[in-house]
Design a protein around this motif. Structure first.
Motif, PDB file in Angstrom:
ATOM      1  N   TYR A  75      -9.312 -21.418 -75.395  1.00  0.00           N
ATOM      2  CA  TYR A  75      -7.931 -20.940 -74.462  1.00  0.00           C
ATOM      3  C   TYR A  75      -7.443 -19.395 -73.253  1.00  0.00           C
ATOM      4  CZ  TYR A  75      -7.648 -16.784 -77.477  1.00  0.00           C
ATOM      5  OH  TYR A  75      -8.509 -16.107 -78.885  1.00  0.00           O
ATOM      6  N   TYR A  76      -8.687 -18.813 -73.298  1.00  0.00           N
ATOM      7  CA  TYR A  76      -9.456 -17.693 -72.729  1.00  0.00           C
ATOM      8  C   TYR A  76      -9.313 -18.028 -70.847  1.00  0.00           C
ATOM      9  CZ  TYR A  76     -11.166 -13.485 -71.631  1.00  0.00           C
ATOM     10  OH  TYR A  76     -11.950 -12.342 -70.666  1.00  0.00           O
ATOM     11  N   LEU A  77      -9.914 -19.380 -70.411  1.00  0.00           N
ATOM     12  CA  LEU A  77      -9.670 -19.243 -68.994  1.00  0.00           C
ATOM     13  C   LEU A  77      -8.037 -19.342 -68.979  1.00  0.00           C
ATOM     14  CD1 LEU A  77     -11.723 -21.965 -67.902  1.00  0.00           C
ATOM     15  CD2 LEU A  77     -12.739 -19.265 -67.611  1.00  0.00           C
ATOM     16  N   ASP A  78      -7.342 -20.161 -69.698  1.00  0.00           N
ATOM     17  CA  ASP A  78      -6.001 -19.619 -69.189  1.00  0.00           C
ATOM     18  C   ASP A  78      -4.921 -18.523 -69.665  1.00  0.00           C
ATOM     19  OD1 ASP A  78      -6.406 -22.087 -68.351  1.00  0.00           O
ATOM     20  OD2 ASP A  78      -5.983 -23.449 -70.486  1.00  0.00           O
ATOM     21  N   ARG A  79      -5.480 -18.545 -70.651  1.00  0.00           N
ATOM     22  CA  ARG A  79      -4.944 -17.043 -71.932  1.00  0.00           C
ATOM     23  C   ARG A  79      -5.370 -16.199 -71.531  1.00  0.00           C
ATOM     24  NH1 ARG A  79       0.737 -20.131 -71.566  1.00  0.00           N
ATOM     25  NH2 ARG A  79       0.623 -22.085 -72.079  1.00  0.00           N
ATOM     26  N   HIS A 119     -14.319 -29.564 -73.115  1.00  0.00           N
ATOM     27  CA  HIS A 119     -14.454 -30.353 -73.608  1.00  0.00           C
ATOM     28  C   HIS A 119     -16.290 -30.622 -72.713  1.00  0.00           C
ATOM     29  CE1 HIS A 119     -14.994 -35.291 -72.386  1.00  0.00           C
ATOM     30  NE2 HIS A 119     -14.640 -35.978 -73.836  1.00  0.00           N
ATOM     31  N   GLY A 120     -16.015 -31.245 -71.721  1.00  0.00           N
ATOM     32  CA  GLY A 120     -17.384 -31.162 -70.554  1.00  0.00           C
ATOM     33  C   GLY A 120     -18.243 -30.528 -70.954  1.00  0.00           C
ATOM     34  N   LYS A 121     -18.140 -29.348 -71.414  1.00  0.00           N
ATOM     35  CA  LYS A 121     -19.346 -28.939 -71.914  1.00  0.00           C
ATOM     36  C   LYS A 121     -19.338 -27.969 -73.452  1.00  0.00           C
ATOM     37  CE  LYS A 121     -19.675 -26.722 -66.915  1.00  0.00           C
ATOM     38  NZ  LYS A 121     -20.643 -27.579 -66.778  1.00  0.00           N
ATOM     39  N   HIS A 122     -18.818 -27.148 -74.201  1.00  0.00           N
ATOM     40  CA  HIS A 122     -18.974 -26.749 -75.221  1.00  0.00           C
ATOM     41  C   HIS A 122     -19.094 -27.732 -76.895  1.00  0.00           C
ATOM     42  CE1 HIS A 122     -18.196 -22.408 -75.047  1.00  0.00           C
ATOM     43  NE2 HIS A 122     -17.227 -22.852 -73.620  1.00  0.00           N
ATOM     44  N   HIS A 123     -18.142 -29.135 -75.700  1.00  0.00           N
ATOM     45  CA  HIS A 123     -18.043 -30.673 -76.803  1.00  0.00           C
ATOM     46  C   HIS A 123     -19.444 -31.250 -76.531  1.00  0.00           C
ATOM     47  CE1 HIS A 123     -15.885 -33.926 -79.032  1.00  0.00           C
ATOM     48  NE2 HIS A 123     -17.132 -33.573 -79.332  1.00  0.00           N
ATOM     49  N   THR A 154      -9.932 -25.750 -68.063  1.00  0.00           N
ATOM     50  CA  THR A 154     -10.317 -25.594 -69.501  1.00  0.00           C
ATOM     51  C   THR A 154     -10.748 -26.489 -70.697  1.00  0.00           C
ATOM     52  OG1 THR A 154      -8.936 -23.866 -70.261  1.00  0.00           O
ATOM     53  CG2 THR A 154      -9.221 -24.795 -72.258  1.00  0.00           C
ATOM     54  N   LEU A 155      -9.955 -27.947 -69.960  1.00  0.00           N
ATOM     55  CA  LEU A 155     -10.914 -29.048 -70.469  1.00  0.00           C
ATOM     56  C   LEU A 155     -11.989 -29.350 -69.711  1.00  0.00           C
ATOM     57  CD1 LEU A 155      -7.765 -30.959 -70.729  1.00  0.00           C
ATOM     58  CD2 LEU A 155      -8.948 -30.103 -73.093  1.00  0.00           C
ATOM     59  N   SER A 205      -6.167 -38.090 -69.435  1.00  0.00           N
ATOM     60  CA  SER A 205      -7.033 -36.888 -68.440  1.00  0.00           C
ATOM     61  C   SER A 205      -6.520 -35.695 -68.300  1.00  0.00           C
ATOM     62  CB  SER A 205      -5.632 -37.840 -67.138  1.00  0.00           C
ATOM     63  OG  SER A 205      -4.166 -36.681 -67.238  1.00  0.00           O
ATOM     64  N   ARG A 206      -7.657 -35.243 -68.317  1.00  0.00           N
ATOM     65  CA  ARG A 206      -7.396 -33.735 -68.007  1.00  0.00           C
ATOM     66  C   ARG A 206      -6.683 -33.190 -67.419  1.00  0.00           C
ATOM     67  NH1 ARG A 206     -14.555 -33.026 -66.776  1.00  0.00           N
ATOM     68  NH2 ARG A 206     -14.930 -33.425 -68.752  1.00  0.00           N
ATOM     69  N   ASN A 207      -5.850 -33.724 -66.802  1.00  0.00           N
ATOM     70  CA  ASN A 207      -4.769 -32.533 -66.434  1.00  0.00           C
ATOM     71  C   ASN A 207      -3.098 -33.005 -67.163  1.00  0.00           C
ATOM     72  OD1 ASN A 207      -3.940 -34.859 -64.712  1.00  0.00           O
ATOM     73  ND2 ASN A 207      -4.149 -34.499 -63.012  1.00  0.00           N
TER      74      ASN A 207
END
Length: 205
Positions: free
Chosen positions: A166-170, A28-32, A23-24, A11-13
């Motif tokens: 990682y930018y959204l998280d870190r 995953h949903g946009k970049h991938h 981030t996922l 799952s995404r979380n």
């Protein structure tokens, strides 16, 4: 076949707090997804829409088609990356553990070298654990969409070091991201399965 956006194997979380659901959702949903869409469009232009993703990546590399390679290889790399992560803590086992001890001295030394490679890689790219042509484990990095899939090395694990991983998280703290992944979410069971199979992982149809 038409290349599809593969489902995440969790799952995404599931990777929180190392990698957030937000981030996922974007990664995953946009970049991938964007890489998948562009790969299908370029494959159709070349009359290769019935080809597997691995065929597209290898064909593009051998024919120096950078446009198709950049999109198709990124689809494959991202799929491989999702499986390189796990919500469950795992440890090297079996033949993988034996080889790590022989080629790096210990799992701790391997992790330290993998962290150094991932954190120190300049700009966008990937850090890989591979089985080399000499039948020894090795660490390498690739730029942008580069992938061991088009070499004579067998990919076992990867860490995405593009900023969008990682930018959204870190924010820009790649080191914190890499260390957290290595400590808590790297999927050693996936690495062992790749080693035992002795052939490259195949993107889910």
């Amino acid at each position: 076949m038409t290349i599809s956006l593969m489902n995440l194997p969790y799952s995404r979380n599931a990777l929180e707090p190392v990698i957030s659901a937000a981030t996922l959702e974007v990664h995953h949903g946009k970049h991938h997804q964007a890489y998948v869409t562009k790969t299908n469009a370029l494959a159709a232009e070349k009359g290769m829409e019935g080809s597997s993703l691995e065929t597209l990546v290898r064909w593009a590399a051998s024919n120096q088609d950078r446009g198709l390679f950049n999109q198709a290889a990124q689809v494959w790399n991202h799929g491989f990356y999702w499986f390189s992560l796990s919500p469950d803590r795992t440890s090297p086992a079996g033949d993988l553990e034996t080889r790590i001890n022989a080629d790096f001295g210990s799992a701790e030394q391997l992790i330290a070298k993998l962290a150094e490679a991932a954190v120190g890689h300049f700009a966008s790219g990937w850090a890989w654990l591979v089985l080399g042509e000499d039948d020894k484990l090795a660490i390498e990095t690739t730029h942008d969409a580069g992938t061991p899939l088009v070499s004579n090395r067998l990919p076992l694990l990867t860490i995405d070091v593009w900023e969008h991983a990682y930018y959204l998280d870190r924010k820009n703290d790649r080191k914190a991201y890499v260390e957290a992944v290595l400590e808590r979410t790297l999927n050693w069971d996936f690495a062992l399965a790749n080693l035992v199979r002795k052939e490259a992982w195949t993107y889910p149809a």
